[in-house]
Design an enzyme around this catalytic site. Sequence first.
Site, PDB file in Angstrom:
ATOM      1  N   ARG A 238       0.864  -1.176   0.000  1.00  0.00           N
ATOM      2  CA  ARG A 238       0.000   0.000   0.000  1.00  0.00           C
ATOM      3  C   ARG A 238       0.900   1.226   0.000  1.00  0.00           C
ATOM      4  O   ARG A 238       1.954   1.238   0.648  1.00  0.00           O
ATOM      5  CB  ARG A 238      -0.907   0.032   1.238  1.00  0.00           C
ATOM      6  CG  ARG A 238      -2.053  -0.971   1.227  1.00  0.00           C
ATOM      7  CD  ARG A 238      -3.118  -0.653   0.158  1.00  0.00           C
ATOM      8  NE  ARG A 238      -4.246  -1.557   0.200  1.00  0.00           N
ATOM      9  CZ  ARG A 238      -4.346  -2.687  -0.520  1.00  0.00           C
ATOM     10  NH1 ARG A 238      -3.369  -3.033  -1.345  1.00  0.00           N
ATOM     11  NH2 ARG A 238      -5.419  -3.437  -0.439  1.00  0.00           N
ATOM     12  N   GLU A 267      -4.267   7.384  -4.834  1.00  0.00           N
ATOM     13  CA  GLU A 267      -4.617   6.629  -6.055  1.00  0.00           C
ATOM     14  C   GLU A 267      -5.979   7.056  -6.560  1.00  0.00           C
ATOM     15  O   GLU A 267      -6.880   7.236  -5.736  1.00  0.00           O
ATOM     16  CB  GLU A 267      -4.608   5.120  -5.759  1.00  0.00           C
ATOM     17  CG  GLU A 267      -3.209   4.617  -5.477  1.00  0.00           C
ATOM     18  CD  GLU A 267      -3.156   3.122  -5.165  1.00  0.00           C
ATOM     19  OE1 GLU A 267      -4.150   2.406  -5.422  1.00  0.00           O
ATOM     20  OE2 GLU A 267      -2.116   2.664  -4.663  1.00  0.00           O
ATOM     21  N   HIS A 286      -1.770  -0.078  -9.734  1.00  0.00           N
ATOM     22  CA  HIS A 286      -2.326  -1.001  -8.732  1.00  0.00           C
ATOM     23  C   HIS A 286      -2.918  -2.244  -9.414  1.00  0.00           C
ATOM     24  O   HIS A 286      -4.126  -2.501  -9.327  1.00  0.00           O
ATOM     25  CB  HIS A 286      -3.388  -0.294  -7.867  1.00  0.00           C
ATOM     26  CG  HIS A 286      -3.587  -0.969  -6.535  1.00  0.00           C
ATOM     27  ND1 HIS A 286      -3.888  -0.299  -5.377  1.00  0.00           N
ATOM     28  CD2 HIS A 286      -3.539  -2.277  -6.184  1.00  0.00           C
ATOM     29  CE1 HIS A 286      -4.023  -1.159  -4.375  1.00  0.00           C
ATOM     30  NE2 HIS A 286      -3.817  -2.364  -4.851  1.00  0.00           N
TER      31      HIS A 286
END
Length: 326
Positions: A238, A267, A286
């Site tokens: 993360r 993000e 991601h």
Amino acid sequence: MDKPKVFIAKPIPEKVEAFISEYCEYRKWDSDERIPKDKLIENLADVEGLLTSGTKIDEEILSYSPKLKVVSDISVGYDNFDIEAMKRKSVMGTNTPFVLNETVSDLVLALMISAARRITELDQYVKQGRWKKEIENDGFGVDMNHATLGIVGLGRIGEYVARKAKLGFNMDVLYYNRNRRLNIEKELGVEYENFDDLLKKSDFISIMVPYNKHTYHMIDYREFDMMKKSTIFINTSRGQVVNEKALIDALNNKKILAAGLDVYETEPVSPDNPLLKMPNVITVPHIGSATAKTRFDMAMLAAKNLVKAVLGEVPPNVVPELKDLL
Ligand code: DGY
């Protein structure tokens, strides 16, 4: 008997929806855009189950869902759960471990190889017509074979990375973890190392810890200062685990060689983020678990968790912090 009501807050494969429909009455959010908060809230009033991924589940959201028994996340990370709020409201949380181990660990290796061999940078070099002579020093990469990989967080995915690095690339693998993994040490010959020494000794560093209050900015200025100038730094966990300002500083000031990133502090990542301008930084959006098969498997596992919970059975993947609710 009436079927329990659930809300599906993101598009899922037809077969998964068909499975849910056998056991539940459901409404769904059908757009690829993330569901706006007001639409989510509107749909929570009468449901016992919520299927989602990454939606922040906090006190406020739970206050709109008096009948909710379970939030089933289609992801392995569940940093979107406010665990204390869920405990207070007796709402179970489930995630999707195991089914993505192979896929995410593949991406870690892909980022390592790409950064080491400068694949994205040299791809642009060829495509932009700049290839005029044989590649010399300024285009050379570094070897993964026999280099030292430091894994921070040897959980299920970290274990797969260790196995591939050892067996595929003959790497020396060090790891730092809350608990020693003696069986893995024995099976693969990986070595436990304290955090600071791992940072000092590793040629490649892969961050594989879950994000929580203990791991926020676990990699900061101090940690980058300890790394070798030749380190290739990989983050697929993360974004918040790494202080991005410290990472940018480390790259700008050549404290490390390169980075491979799947995750960011914000993000989607802002187009102005300096990391996007750096040729020695590989950036992907991601995609750790993003293959068709794995995403299908994750959605099906999440659906099974959801259905079990609303039928009053024990779902297979209640997150450890909420197991006391069972
Ligand atoms: C996960 O499953 O946690 C992946 O990072 C996707 O969110």
